[in-house]
Design a protein around this motif. Structure first.
Motif, PDB file in Angstrom:
ATOM      1  N   ARG B  32      15.713 -15.352  -9.148  1.00 19.13           N
ATOM      2  CA  ARG B  32      16.791 -15.468  -8.165  1.00 19.13           C
ATOM      3  C   ARG B  32      16.346 -14.764  -6.882  1.00 19.13           C
ATOM      4  O   ARG B  32      15.283 -14.147  -6.846  1.00 19.13           O
ATOM      5  CB  ARG B  32      18.073 -14.825  -8.705  1.00 19.13           C
ATOM      6  N   GLU B  33      17.192 -14.793  -5.861  1.00 10.90           N
ATOM      7  CA  GLU B  33      16.793 -14.194  -4.583  1.00 10.90           C
ATOM      8  C   GLU B  33      16.572 -12.683  -4.687  1.00 10.90           C
ATOM      9  O   GLU B  33      15.799 -12.103  -3.943  1.00 10.90           O
ATOM     10  CB  GLU B  33      17.815 -14.523  -3.489  1.00 10.90           C
ATOM     11  N   GLY B  34      17.260 -12.036  -5.623  1.00  8.01           N
ATOM     12  CA  GLY B  34      17.087 -10.587  -5.795  1.00  8.01           C
ATOM     13  C   GLY B  34      16.004 -10.225  -6.794  1.00  8.01           C
ATOM     14  O   GLY B  34      15.783  -9.047  -7.082  1.00  8.01           O
ATOM     15  N   SER B  35      15.324 -11.215  -7.333  1.00  6.88           N
ATOM     16  CA  SER B  35      14.300 -10.964  -8.356  1.00  6.88           C
ATOM     17  C   SER B  35      13.029 -10.428  -7.720  1.00  6.88           C
ATOM     18  O   SER B  35      12.718 -10.746  -6.578  1.00  6.88           O
ATOM     19  CB  SER B  35      13.954 -12.264  -9.088  1.00  6.88           C
ATOM     20  N   MET B  36      12.291  -9.672  -8.485  1.00  9.06           N
ATOM     21  CA  MET B  36      11.056  -9.115  -7.955  1.00  9.06           C
ATOM     22  C   MET B  36       9.928  -9.267  -8.973  1.00  9.06           C
ATOM     23  O   MET B  36      10.114  -9.072 -10.168  1.00  9.06           O
ATOM     24  CB  MET B  36      11.282  -7.636  -7.671  1.00  9.06           C
ATOM     25  N   LEU B  37       8.777  -9.623  -8.433  1.00  4.21           N
ATOM     26  CA  LEU B  37       7.536  -9.663  -9.220  1.00  4.21           C
ATOM     27  C   LEU B  37       6.580  -8.636  -8.642  1.00  4.21           C
ATOM     28  O   LEU B  37       6.371  -8.606  -7.420  1.00  4.21           O
ATOM     29  CB  LEU B  37       6.887 -11.046  -9.110  1.00  4.21           C
ATOM     30  N   THR B  38       6.024  -7.794  -9.485  1.00  5.18           N
ATOM     31  CA  THR B  38       4.888  -6.968  -9.077  1.00  5.18           C
ATOM     32  C   THR B  38       3.710  -7.426  -9.914  1.00  5.18           C
ATOM     33  O   THR B  38       3.751  -7.370 -11.148  1.00  5.18           O
ATOM     34  CB  THR B  38       5.153  -5.469  -9.270  1.00  5.18           C
ATOM     35  N   PHE B  39       2.705  -7.957  -9.229  1.00  2.01           N
ATOM     36  CA  PHE B  39       1.550  -8.522  -9.920  1.00  2.01           C
ATOM     37  C   PHE B  39       0.322  -7.734  -9.505  1.00  2.01           C
ATOM     38  O   PHE B  39      -0.079  -7.780  -8.331  1.00  2.01           O
ATOM     39  CB  PHE B  39       1.387 -10.003  -9.543  1.00  2.01           C
ATOM     40  N   GLU B  40      -0.229  -6.967 -10.426  1.00  2.00           N
ATOM     41  CA  GLU B  40      -1.376  -6.124 -10.086  1.00  2.00           C
ATOM     42  C   GLU B  40      -1.107  -5.302  -8.824  1.00  2.00           C
ATOM     43  O   GLU B  40      -1.921  -5.216  -7.907  1.00  2.00           O
ATOM     44  CB  GLU B  40      -2.635  -6.981  -9.928  1.00  2.00           C
ATOM     45  N   SER B  41       0.095  -4.696  -8.789  1.00  2.00           N
ATOM     46  CA  SER B  41       0.520  -3.750  -7.744  1.00  2.00           C
ATOM     47  C   SER B  41       0.850  -4.380  -6.390  1.00  2.00           C
ATOM     48  O   SER B  41       1.150  -3.655  -5.435  1.00  2.00           O
ATOM     49  CB  SER B  41      -0.496  -2.613  -7.573  1.00  2.00           C
ATOM     50  N   SER B  42       0.861  -5.707  -6.283  1.00  2.00           N
ATOM     51  CA  SER B  42       1.419  -6.360  -5.092  1.00  2.00           C
ATOM     52  C   SER B  42       2.813  -6.882  -5.446  1.00  2.00           C
ATOM     53  O   SER B  42       2.996  -7.462  -6.520  1.00  2.00           O
ATOM     54  CB  SER B  42       0.562  -7.549  -4.656  1.00  2.00           C
ATOM     55  N   SER B  43       3.762  -6.683  -4.531  1.00  2.00           N
ATOM     56  CA  SER B  43       5.144  -7.017  -4.859  1.00  2.00           C
ATOM     57  C   SER B  43       5.671  -8.195  -4.045  1.00  2.00           C
ATOM     58  O   SER B  43       5.338  -8.348  -2.871  1.00  2.00           O
ATOM     59  CB  SER B  43       6.040  -5.802  -4.638  1.00  2.00           C
ATOM     60  N   PHE B  44       6.521  -8.983  -4.676  1.00  2.00           N
ATOM     61  CA  PHE B  44       7.076 -10.203  -4.102  1.00  2.00           C
ATOM     62  C   PHE B  44       8.538 -10.273  -4.485  1.00  2.00           C
ATOM     63  O   PHE B  44       8.898 -10.040  -5.638  1.00  2.00           O
ATOM     64  CB  PHE B  44       6.323 -11.424  -4.635  1.00  2.00           C
ATOM     65  N   LYS B  45       9.397 -10.599  -3.502  1.00  2.00           N
ATOM     66  CA  LYS B  45      10.826 -10.651  -3.779  1.00  2.00           C
ATOM     67  C   LYS B  45      11.382 -12.034  -3.481  1.00  2.00           C
ATOM     68  O   LYS B  45      11.091 -12.614  -2.438  1.00  2.00           O
ATOM     69  CB  LYS B  45      11.559  -9.601  -2.942  1.00  2.00           C
ATOM     70  N   GLY B  46      12.214 -12.526  -4.376  1.00  2.00           N
ATOM     71  CA  GLY B  46      12.854 -13.822  -4.192  1.00  2.00           C
ATOM     72  C   GLY B  46      12.056 -14.932  -4.852  1.00  2.00           C
ATOM     73  O   GLY B  46      10.833 -14.861  -4.974  1.00  2.00           O
ATOM     74  N   THR B  47      12.757 -15.970  -5.251  1.00  3.46           N
ATOM     75  CA  THR B  47      12.150 -17.047  -6.024  1.00  3.46           C
ATOM     76  C   THR B  47      10.918 -17.636  -5.342  1.00  3.46           C
ATOM     77  O   THR B  47       9.860 -17.781  -5.962  1.00  3.46           O
ATOM     78  CB  THR B  47      13.173 -18.187  -6.251  1.00  3.46           C
ATOM     79  N   GLN B  48      11.060 -17.939  -4.036  1.00  2.00           N
ATOM     80  CA  GLN B  48       9.969 -18.630  -3.360  1.00  2.00           C
ATOM     81  C   GLN B  48       8.704 -17.776  -3.303  1.00  2.00           C
ATOM     82  O   GLN B  48       7.604 -18.254  -3.605  1.00  2.00           O
ATOM     83  CB  GLN B  48      10.404 -19.041  -1.950  1.00  2.00           C
ATOM     84  N   SER B  49       8.847 -16.499  -2.929  1.00  2.54           N
ATOM     85  CA  SER B  49       7.681 -15.610  -2.852  1.00  2.54           C
ATOM     86  C   SER B  49       7.030 -15.447  -4.219  1.00  2.54           C
ATOM     87  O   SER B  49       5.798 -15.415  -4.340  1.00  2.54           O
ATOM     88  CB  SER B  49       8.079 -14.215  -2.371  1.00  2.54           C
ATOM     89  N   VAL B  50       7.863 -15.290  -5.236  1.00  2.00           N
ATOM     90  CA  VAL B  50       7.332 -15.095  -6.589  1.00  2.00           C
ATOM     91  C   VAL B  50       6.519 -16.315  -7.014  1.00  2.00           C
ATOM     92  O   VAL B  50       5.390 -16.194  -7.495  1.00  2.00           O
ATOM     93  CB  VAL B  50       8.483 -14.831  -7.594  1.00  2.00           C
ATOM     94  N   ILE B  51       7.092 -17.481  -6.837  1.00  2.44           N
ATOM     95  CA  ILE B  51       6.422 -18.702  -7.311  1.00  2.44           C
ATOM     96  C   ILE B  51       5.164 -18.981  -6.485  1.00  2.44           C
ATOM     97  O   ILE B  51       4.114 -19.386  -7.031  1.00  2.44           O
ATOM     98  CB  ILE B  51       7.394 -19.898  -7.290  1.00  2.44           C
TER      99      ILE B  51
END
Lengths: 128, 128
Positions: B32-51
Protein backbone atom coordinates in the motif's frame (compact mmCIF):
# COMPACT_ATOMS: atom_id res chain seq x y z
CA UNK A 1 13.68 7.46 7.04
CA UNK A 2 14.03 9.87 9.93
CA UNK A 3 17.29 10.29 11.77
CA UNK A 4 15.42 9.77 15.00
CA UNK A 5 14.23 6.34 13.94
CA UNK A 6 17.77 5.31 13.10
CA UNK A 7 19.10 6.73 16.36
CA UNK A 8 16.51 5.06 18.54
CA UNK A 9 16.98 1.73 16.79
CA UNK A 10 20.77 1.96 17.03
CA UNK A 11 20.62 2.81 20.74
CA UNK A 12 18.20 -0.01 21.40
CA UNK A 13 20.27 -2.58 19.51
CA UNK A 14 23.48 -1.55 21.24
CA UNK A 15 21.85 -1.63 24.68
CA UNK A 16 20.11 -4.93 24.02
CA UNK A 17 23.19 -6.92 23.02
CA UNK A 18 25.48 -5.33 25.58
CA UNK A 19 22.99 -6.27 28.28
CA UNK A 20 22.39 -9.72 26.78
CA UNK A 21 26.10 -10.49 26.72
CA UNK A 22 26.63 -9.16 30.26
CA UNK A 23 23.50 -10.52 31.97
CA UNK A 24 20.28 -11.51 30.16
CA UNK A 25 18.28 -11.03 33.38
CA UNK A 26 18.82 -7.29 32.92
CA UNK A 27 16.69 -7.40 29.77
CA UNK A 28 13.56 -7.89 31.92
CA UNK A 29 12.87 -4.14 31.80
CA UNK A 30 12.52 -4.31 28.01
CA UNK A 31 9.63 -6.80 27.91
CA UNK A 32 5.98 -6.54 29.01
CA UNK A 33 3.26 -9.10 29.69
CA UNK A 34 2.14 -8.95 26.05
CA UNK A 35 5.66 -9.32 24.69
CA UNK A 36 6.71 -12.41 22.83
CA UNK A 37 10.02 -14.09 22.14
CA UNK A 38 10.44 -16.77 19.51
CA UNK A 39 13.85 -18.33 19.92
CA UNK A 40 14.75 -20.95 17.33
CA UNK A 41 11.03 -21.59 16.76
CA UNK A 42 10.06 -21.98 20.44
CA UNK A 43 7.77 -19.22 21.67
CA UNK A 44 7.51 -17.53 25.06
CA UNK A 45 5.05 -14.86 26.17
CA UNK A 46 5.44 -12.35 28.97
CA UNK A 47 8.49 -10.96 30.73
CA UNK A 48 9.06 -13.88 33.07
CA UNK A 49 8.86 -16.60 30.40
CA UNK A 50 11.08 -14.62 28.06
CA UNK A 51 13.77 -13.99 30.66
CA UNK A 52 13.66 -17.58 31.94
CA UNK A 53 14.27 -18.74 28.39
CA UNK A 54 17.15 -16.34 27.83
CA UNK A 55 18.74 -17.35 31.14
CA UNK A 56 18.38 -21.05 30.36
CA UNK A 57 20.40 -20.93 27.15
CA UNK A 58 23.21 -23.47 27.34
CA UNK A 59 26.34 -21.38 27.37
CA UNK A 60 28.47 -19.60 29.92
CA UNK A 61 29.59 -16.74 27.74
CA UNK A 62 28.13 -15.16 24.66
CA UNK A 63 29.20 -12.29 22.45
CA UNK A 64 26.93 -10.77 19.79
CA UNK A 65 28.47 -8.81 16.96
CA UNK A 66 25.96 -6.79 14.96
CA UNK A 67 26.65 -6.70 11.21
CA UNK A 68 23.55 -4.85 9.95
CA UNK A 69 20.56 -3.11 11.47
CA UNK A 70 17.65 -1.94 9.33
CA UNK A 71 14.81 -0.08 11.04
CA UNK A 72 11.47 0.96 9.58
CA UNK A 73 8.53 2.88 11.04
CA UNK A 74 5.86 0.55 12.42
CA UNK A 75 2.08 0.75 12.16
CA UNK A 76 1.54 3.43 14.81
CA UNK A 77 3.43 6.65 15.61
CA UNK A 78 6.96 6.01 16.82
CA UNK A 79 6.64 2.24 16.58
CA UNK A 80 9.78 0.68 15.10
CA UNK A 81 10.43 -2.61 13.35
CA UNK A 82 14.11 -3.48 13.09
CA UNK A 83 15.84 -6.43 11.48
CA UNK A 84 19.30 -7.18 12.84
CA UNK A 85 21.80 -9.58 11.32
CA UNK A 86 25.06 -10.50 12.94
CA UNK A 87 27.26 -13.16 14.34
CA UNK A 88 27.63 -14.67 17.76
CA UNK A 89 30.34 -16.51 19.56
CA UNK A 90 29.60 -18.77 22.50
CA UNK A 91 32.06 -19.99 25.11
CA UNK A 92 35.32 -21.27 23.65
CA UNK A 93 33.91 -21.75 20.15
CA UNK A 94 36.12 -20.09 17.55
CA UNK A 95 33.67 -20.18 14.65
CA UNK A 96 30.95 -17.55 14.86
CA UNK A 97 27.34 -18.42 14.02
CA UNK A 98 25.24 -16.11 11.86
CA UNK A 99 21.88 -14.98 13.15
CA UNK A 100 18.94 -12.80 12.24
CA UNK A 101 16.69 -11.14 14.81
CA UNK A 102 13.58 -9.08 14.22
CA UNK A 103 12.26 -6.72 16.91
CA UNK A 104 9.09 -4.67 17.03
CA UNK A 105 9.48 -1.79 19.48
CA UNK A 106 6.66 0.19 21.07
CA UNK A 107 7.12 3.56 22.82
CA UNK A 108 5.68 4.31 26.22
CA UNK A 109 5.74 7.40 28.35
CA UNK A 110 7.58 6.87 31.63
CA UNK A 111 7.60 9.97 33.84
CA UNK A 112 7.50 12.25 30.82
CA UNK A 113 10.24 10.35 28.97
CA UNK A 114 9.69 8.14 25.96
CA UNK A 115 10.99 4.65 26.49
CA UNK A 116 10.65 1.63 24.22
CA UNK A 117 9.71 -1.91 25.05
CA UNK A 118 9.97 -5.04 22.90
CA UNK A 119 6.58 -6.25 21.69
CA UNK A 120 8.01 -8.84 19.27
CA UNK A 121 11.37 -10.59 19.30
CA UNK A 122 12.12 -13.36 16.81
CA UNK A 123 15.59 -14.91 16.84
CA UNK A 124 16.96 -17.39 14.32
CA UNK A 125 20.36 -18.83 13.60
CA UNK A 126 21.03 -18.70 9.86
CA UNK A 127 22.99 -21.52 8.30
CA UNK A 128 25.02 -20.84 5.17
CA UNK B 1 0.33 -19.26 19.10
CA UNK B 2 -2.94 -19.77 17.28
CA UNK B 3 -3.22 -22.16 14.39
CA UNK B 4 -4.80 -19.39 12.36
CA UNK B 5 -1.74 -17.18 12.77
CA UNK B 6 0.50 -19.98 11.54
CA UNK B 7 -1.81 -20.75 8.64
CA UNK B 8 -2.12 -17.17 7.48
CA UNK B 9 1.63 -16.62 7.73
CA UNK B 10 2.37 -19.85 5.88
CA UNK B 11 -0.07 -19.00 3.11
CA UNK B 12 1.34 -15.50 2.79
CA UNK B 13 4.95 -16.69 2.66
CA UNK B 14 4.20 -19.34 0.06
CA UNK B 15 2.24 -16.89 -2.09
CA UNK B 16 4.85 -14.15 -1.76
CA UNK B 17 7.83 -16.19 -2.91
CA UNK B 18 5.96 -18.06 -5.63
CA UNK B 19 4.85 -14.72 -7.03
CA UNK B 20 8.29 -13.15 -6.57
CA UNK B 21 9.99 -15.98 -8.40
CA UNK B 22 7.40 -15.94 -11.21
CA UNK B 23 6.92 -12.17 -11.64
CA UNK B 24 7.68 -9.56 -8.95
CA UNK B 25 5.24 -7.11 -10.59
CA UNK B 26 2.44 -9.35 -9.34
CA UNK B 27 3.38 -8.46 -5.75
CA UNK B 28 1.94 -4.96 -6.27
CA UNK B 29 -1.37 -6.04 -4.75
CA UNK B 30 0.40 -6.83 -1.45
CA UNK B 31 1.74 -3.30 -0.80
CA UNK B 32 0.00 0.00 0.00
CA UNK B 33 1.09 3.64 -0.10
CA UNK B 34 2.32 3.44 3.51
CA UNK B 35 4.23 0.20 2.94
CA UNK B 36 7.98 0.11 3.10
CA UNK B 37 10.63 -2.16 1.66
CA UNK B 38 14.21 -2.13 2.88
CA UNK B 39 16.30 -4.19 0.51
CA UNK B 40 19.95 -4.59 1.46
CA UNK B 41 19.71 -1.33 3.46
CA UNK B 42 18.10 0.78 0.70
CA UNK B 43 14.57 1.87 1.53
CA UNK B 44 11.52 2.35 -0.68
CA UNK B 45 8.07 3.58 0.31
CA UNK B 46 4.77 3.01 -1.47
CA UNK B 47 3.65 0.35 -3.90
CA UNK B 48 5.21 1.86 -7.00
CA UNK B 49 8.68 2.41 -5.49
CA UNK B 50 8.69 -1.04 -3.94
CA UNK B 51 7.72 -2.82 -7.15
CA UNK B 52 10.14 -0.76 -9.25
CA UNK B 53 12.93 -1.82 -6.90
CA UNK B 54 11.94 -5.48 -7.04
CA UNK B 55 11.74 -5.39 -10.82
CA UNK B 56 15.13 -3.69 -11.12
CA UNK B 57 17.03 -6.43 -9.30
CA UNK B 58 19.89 -7.62 -11.49
CA UNK B 59 18.97 -11.17 -12.31
CA UNK B 60 16.93 -12.99 -14.89
CA UNK B 61 15.82 -15.86 -12.72
CA UNK B 62 15.45 -16.25 -8.99
CA UNK B 63 14.32 -19.09 -6.76
CA UNK B 64 13.61 -18.62 -3.05
CA UNK B 65 13.69 -21.64 -0.78
CA UNK B 66 12.18 -21.01 2.64
CA UNK B 67 13.99 -22.76 5.50
CA UNK B 68 12.14 -21.34 8.52
CA UNK B 69 9.14 -19.13 9.11
CA UNK B 70 8.32 -17.81 12.59
CA UNK B 71 5.17 -15.72 12.99
CA UNK B 72 4.01 -13.78 16.05
CA UNK B 73 0.90 -11.71 16.75
CA UNK B 74 1.53 -8.01 16.12
CA UNK B 75 0.41 -4.97 18.11
CA UNK B 76 -3.21 -4.91 16.94
CA UNK B 77 -5.77 -7.67 16.39
CA UNK B 78 -4.80 -10.02 13.56
CA UNK B 79 -1.60 -8.16 12.75
CA UNK B 80 1.28 -10.58 12.11
CA UNK B 81 5.04 -10.21 12.30
CA UNK B 82 6.91 -13.01 10.58
CA UNK B 83 10.63 -13.67 10.27
CA UNK B 84 11.61 -15.85 7.33
CA UNK B 85 15.02 -17.37 6.73
CA UNK B 86 15.97 -19.23 3.62
CA UNK B 87 18.20 -19.50 0.64
CA UNK B 88 18.03 -18.11 -2.83
CA UNK B 89 19.52 -19.05 -6.13
CA UNK B 90 19.89 -16.55 -8.95
CA UNK B 91 20.41 -17.29 -12.62
CA UNK B 92 23.08 -19.92 -13.26
CA UNK B 93 24.70 -19.57 -9.83
CA UNK B 94 25.10 -22.96 -8.17
CA UNK B 95 25.79 -21.75 -4.64
CA UNK B 96 22.71 -20.51 -2.79
CA UNK B 97 22.83 -17.33 -0.70
CA UNK B 98 21.27 -17.22 2.76
CA UNK B 99 18.77 -14.50 3.54
CA UNK B 100 16.53 -13.24 6.30
CA UNK B 101 13.33 -11.30 5.67
CA UNK B 102 10.99 -9.76 8.19
CA UNK B 103 7.41 -8.89 7.25
CA UNK B 104 4.73 -7.07 9.20
CA UNK B 105 1.29 -7.93 7.83
CA UNK B 106 -1.91 -5.93 8.37
CA UNK B 107 -5.40 -7.28 7.71
CA UNK B 108 -7.98 -5.37 5.75
CA UNK B 109 -11.55 -6.13 4.88
CA UNK B 110 -12.09 -6.48 1.13
CA UNK B 111 -15.71 -7.20 0.19
CA UNK B 112 -16.27 -9.02 3.47
CA UNK B 113 -13.07 -11.06 3.17
CA UNK B 114 -9.98 -10.53 5.29
CA UNK B 115 -6.90 -9.92 3.20
CA UNK B 116 -3.43 -8.99 4.34
CA UNK B 117 -1.08 -6.38 3.03
CA UNK B 118 2.61 -5.88 3.78
CA UNK B 119 3.26 -2.83 5.96
CA UNK B 120 6.93 -3.63 6.55
CA UNK B 121 9.34 -5.70 4.47
CA UNK B 122 13.03 -5.86 5.39
CA UNK B 123 15.29 -8.11 3.34
CA UNK B 124 18.92 -8.92 4.07
CA UNK B 125 21.40 -11.38 2.71
CA UNK B 126 23.19 -13.13 5.57
CA UNK B 127 26.82 -14.01 5.14
CA UNK B 128 28.23 -16.97 7.04
Amino acid sequence: MSTNLEQVAAMFVQYYYNQFDADPAGLATLYREGSMLTFESSSFKGTQSVIEKLQSLPFQQIKHQVATMDPQPGVAPDHILVLVTGQLLVDEEQRPMSYAQSFYLVPENVNGQTQYYVHNDVFKLVYG
